[in-house]
Design an enzyme around this catalytic site. Structure first.
Site, mmCIF file in Angstrom:
data_model
loop_
_atom_site.group_PDB
_atom_site.id
_atom_site.type_symbol
_atom_site.label_atom_id
_atom_site.label_comp_id
_atom_site.label_asym_id
_atom_site.label_seq_id
_atom_site.Cartn_x
_atom_site.Cartn_y
_atom_site.Cartn_z
ATOM 1 N N HIS A 123 -14.406 -3.754 9.030
ATOM 2 C CA HIS A 123 -13.699 -3.380 7.803
ATOM 3 C C HIS A 123 -13.898 -4.393 6.680
ATOM 4 O O HIS A 123 -13.153 -4.384 5.701
ATOM 5 C CB HIS A 123 -12.206 -3.172 8.061
ATOM 6 C CG HIS A 123 -11.908 -2.156 9.113
ATOM 7 N ND1 HIS A 123 -12.246 -0.826 8.979
ATOM 8 C CD2 HIS A 123 -11.331 -2.271 10.333
ATOM 9 C CE1 HIS A 123 -11.869 -0.170 10.069
ATOM 10 N NE2 HIS A 123 -11.322 -1.020 10.901
ATOM 11 N N GLU A 149 -2.959 6.478 8.046
ATOM 12 C CA GLU A 149 -3.741 7.435 7.272
ATOM 13 C C GLU A 149 -4.735 8.156 8.168
ATOM 14 O O GLU A 149 -5.181 7.609 9.184
ATOM 15 C CB GLU A 149 -4.515 6.736 6.150
ATOM 16 C CG GLU A 149 -3.650 6.210 5.024
ATOM 17 C CD GLU A 149 -4.480 5.564 3.926
ATOM 18 O OE1 GLU A 149 -5.664 5.256 4.189
ATOM 19 O OE2 GLU A 149 -3.950 5.369 2.831
ATOM 20 N N ARG A 175 -7.013 -8.201 -8.792
ATOM 21 C CA ARG A 175 -7.687 -9.485 -8.989
ATOM 22 C C ARG A 175 -9.166 -9.214 -9.225
ATOM 23 O O ARG A 175 -9.618 -8.073 -9.178
ATOM 24 C CB ARG A 175 -7.525 -10.359 -7.742
ATOM 25 C CG ARG A 175 -7.967 -9.628 -6.460
ATOM 26 C CD ARG A 175 -7.966 -10.532 -5.259
ATOM 27 N NE ARG A 175 -8.083 -9.814 -3.999
ATOM 28 C CZ ARG A 175 -9.197 -9.329 -3.500
ATOM 29 N NH1 ARG A 175 -10.328 -9.447 -4.165
ATOM 30 N NH2 ARG A 175 -9.210 -8.707 -2.342
ATOM 31 N N LYS A 184 0.809 -1.211 0.000
ATOM 32 C CA LYS A 184 0.000 0.000 0.000
ATOM 33 C C LYS A 184 0.848 1.269 0.000
ATOM 34 O O LYS A 184 0.518 2.249 -0.659
ATOM 35 C CB LYS A 184 -0.955 -0.014 1.189
ATOM 36 C CG LYS A 184 -2.073 -1.045 1.043
ATOM 37 C CD LYS A 184 -3.029 -0.986 2.216
ATOM 38 C CE LYS A 184 -4.236 -1.872 1.975
ATOM 39 N NZ LYS A 184 -3.907 -3.275 1.803
#
Length: 671
Positions: A235, A200, A301, A116
């Site tokens: 999540h 973040e 994917r 990420k």
């Protein structure tokens, strides 16, 4: 086009790929672990290869064995599905080395988007908007906390190599950061063998909107519109829909173009999803609300939720994957793509929403689904990899099936999804089916006020609810028992041999003992000589009548209430399903509980099979109700076990790393 492919996955996605391959006259090879040797996906393929072992690490992640299986069976290409090896750049590279086509993006694209932090730097260079955060290589906890303090709380800790909601923690205070970081890293290391994280800014009330992209080997790119995946727990996505409610054409174009720019920046080929965090603003008296969006990650994917895109576009995305992997150009250009109607997908999972979504294991004693109908008529699709009698094990993900509906508009799709969920009957383990129905009926979802906090915001109407009601549930259990007795009763002309309560004079009364939602309930059935019946539940007496209906259903009339019920007995449990809702009633046999003791009182037990990660307390320590005592890992997620009462820890019965079965005592707590 390929003549034979190997599907390096299991469950519903393996069945899904096999279905399209069969349509295209491509032969398929299945892989299976020891628990999966009789699984549905094995039967769906033309050939199968065994991978001895139980866990993913022993089987579906052993890519050297998978490559050997592909060569042994003469497969020309490998479809990785999603999860497992689908985003493993080393596996994609090894496929090419062995002369096999990896049905996915190039290894460099997987590698670039797989971490990420690296992907954020690439997106910044490509002009894709980013959420403020720290994506650096310095992983010192003190540095990470300093960065979090600088960004400002709340912040989100995310596993850099993560996905599927694993290795993520929201931190609202600086003093909680280090503990949350440690938990996040443990989960990331267990799931991805990489404990690096990024930090973040946690966007308040965000929407999760993702764009489906496709690229071919000729350098062409398209976006196949968007999906809203805002409804999440822990999540992880619960409901997904397309198109996203409230999306404007101009915003759709801007997000689509940003997604294509992201794909182009890494030379992407095949199916991919660019996920954005979006925050809607305005819309109060304005002609058009505005939405600011930020790049979150790219999944290199096919996504679990791809069927909703297929529903609104009329396309087969697996077929596109196969054609692109075989070197063909994209079947359509951007200006040739169209959307029609609205589609919603519900993930049916083996879990208990009323117990913090704890995953469950067990046998699908009953597994009945609504009949799939032609999507052109706007109906129902079931994607699953299980059959009645199969076992849900602790080794894999908790998802049982995906239920997808398509309608002319969102309102029609909502109604169709609720009706289809009402026809889902699963017995043998807890599921989230009734929870999903309550989400659909909630004010926020029904009116498309979507964000990732929807479930928490609607908690009062989503959890610990009884939409069916006690009296109808008890009545259904009573009538099922009576109907079963009638079926097993031997025919006889002797009225005294009948089991219907006939008496030569007076009325017959019969008590039934149950447990419903934790309460002991005694129901009394009164039957008059003329056959009429009345049922007393919680002191209220109402006339009761019933008749058999199609598919072994029961048409019940309790007072003025009428409903059709399916009642499935499983052990001492009567599982009641109706259009209104479902309920579980335990049939109590007083003799079966004679001599019951409380010898295990004070022993805190494992709520599911799994591995003990750690204990957060020591022997002799005094704890308070709700205090974390232990951390377990099951179905790829960490679960915290809390103290049910105040007390003192007398004994720890396992060590970190030990595997434990469901119900195994973990520690002794003296109140």
């Amino acid at each position: 086009m390929f003549k034979k492919i190997l599907i390096a996955n299991r469950g519903e996605i393996a069945c899904r790929v096999a279905s399209t391959a069969k349509k295209m006259a491509i032969r398929t090879v299945a892989l299976h672990s020891t628990p999966d040797q009789t699984a549905k996906h094995v039967a769906a393929c033309d050939e199968s290869i065994a991978l001895p072992g139980e866990t993913p690490r022993e089987t579906y992640l052993q890519w050297q064995k998978i490559l050997q299986a592909a060569k042994q069976t003469g497969a020309e290409a490998i479809h990785p599905g999603y999860g497992f090896l689908s985003e493993n750049a080393d596996f994609a590279t090894a496929c090419a080395t062995e002369g096999l086509v990896f049905i996915g993006p190039p290894p460099a694209a997987i590698k670039a988007m797989g971490l990420k932090a690296e992907s954020k730097r690439l997106m910044a260079a490509a002009g894709v908007p980013l959420v403020p955060g720290y994506h650096g290589e310095d992983q010192n906890p003190e540095r990470l906390q300093t960065e979090a303090d600088h960004i400002g709380y709340p912040v989100l800790i995310k596993a850099s190599a993560g996905g599927g909601g694993k290795g993520m923690r929201v931190v609202t205070r600086s003093e909680d950061f280090i503990e949350a970081l440690a938990s996040c890293r443990r989960e990331a290391a267990a799931s991805f063998a990489n404990d690096a994280v990024l930090i973040e800014k946690y966007v308040q009330r965000p929407r999760h909107i993702e764009i489906q992209v496709f690229g071919d080997q000729q350098g062409h790119y398209v976006y196949l519109f968007e999906r809203d995946c805002s409804v999440q727990r822990r999540h992880q996505k619960v409901l997904e829909e397309a198109p996203a409610p409230g999306m404007t054409e101009s915003l759709r174009r801007r997000m689509g173009e940003a997604a294509v720019a992201a794909a182009r920046a890494v030379g992407y080929v095949g199916a991919g999803t660019v996920e954005f965090i979006a925050e809607q603003r305005g819309g109060q008296g304005e002609e058009e609300p505005t939405m600011e969006f930020f790049f979150m990650e790219m999944n290199t994917r096919l996504q679990v939720e791809h069927p909703v895109t297929e529903a609104i576009t009329g396309l087969d995305l697996v077929e596109w994957q196969l054609r692109v992997a075989a070197g063909e150009p994209l079947p359509l250009r951007q200006d040739e793509l169209r959307m029609q109607g609205h589609a919603i997908e519900a993930r049916i999972c083996a879990e208990n929403p009323d117990n913090q979504f704890l995953p469950s294991t067990g046998t699908l004693a009953v597994y009945r689904t609504p009949e799939a109908e032609n999507f052109e008529r706007g109906a129902v699709r079931i994607d699953d990899g299980v059959r009645e009698g199969d076992t849900i094990t602790p080794f894999y993900d908790s998802m049982i099936a995906k239920l997808i509906v398509h309608g002319d508009d969102r309102q029609q799709a909502l109604a169709r999804l609720d009706a289809a969920l009402a026809r889902m009957r699963i017995v043998g383990l807890p599921t989230n089916v009734q929870f999903l129905r309550r989400v659909l009926a909630s004010d926020s979802f029904a009116h498309a006020r979507l964000d990732t906090a929807l479930i928490e915001r609607e908690r009062a109407v989503l959890f610990d609810q009884d939409t069916l009601g006690r009296a109808p549930a008890i009545a259904a259990a009573v009538v099922r028992q009576l109907a079963d007795e009638e079926k097993t009763a031997a025919p006889s002309g002797d009225p005294f041999a009948r089991r219907d309560g006939w008496r030569s004079h007076g009325a017959m009364t019969r008590p039934f003992d149950f447990e419903h939602r934790g309460d002991a309930v005694r129901a009394v059935l009164a039957r008059e000589r003329d056959g009429s019946m009345a049922l007393t539940v919680d002191g209220a007496t109402q006339p009761l009548s019933w008749s058999p209906a199609a598919d072994d259903a029961l048409d019940l009339r309790l007072g003025a209430d009428r409903l059709t019920a399916f009642v499935h007995r499983h052990g001492d449990m009567a599982n009641v399903f109706t259009d209104r809702g479902a309920s579980v009633v335990r049939i109590v046999d007083p003799l079966a509980h004679a001599g019951h003791t409380q010898s295990d009182a004070g022993r805190l037990t494992a709520p599911m099979p799994g591995k003990v990660v750690s204990f957060t307390v020591a022997v002799g320590e005094r704890v308070t109700r709700g205090q974390p005592l232990a951390v377990m890992e099951a179905m790829k997620m960490e679960h915290t076990i809390a103290a049910p009462v105040d007390g003192v820890v007398e004994e720890l019965l396992y060590a970190p790393g030990d595997q434990v079965g469901e119900g195994a005592p973990l520690l002794v707590l003296r109140a």
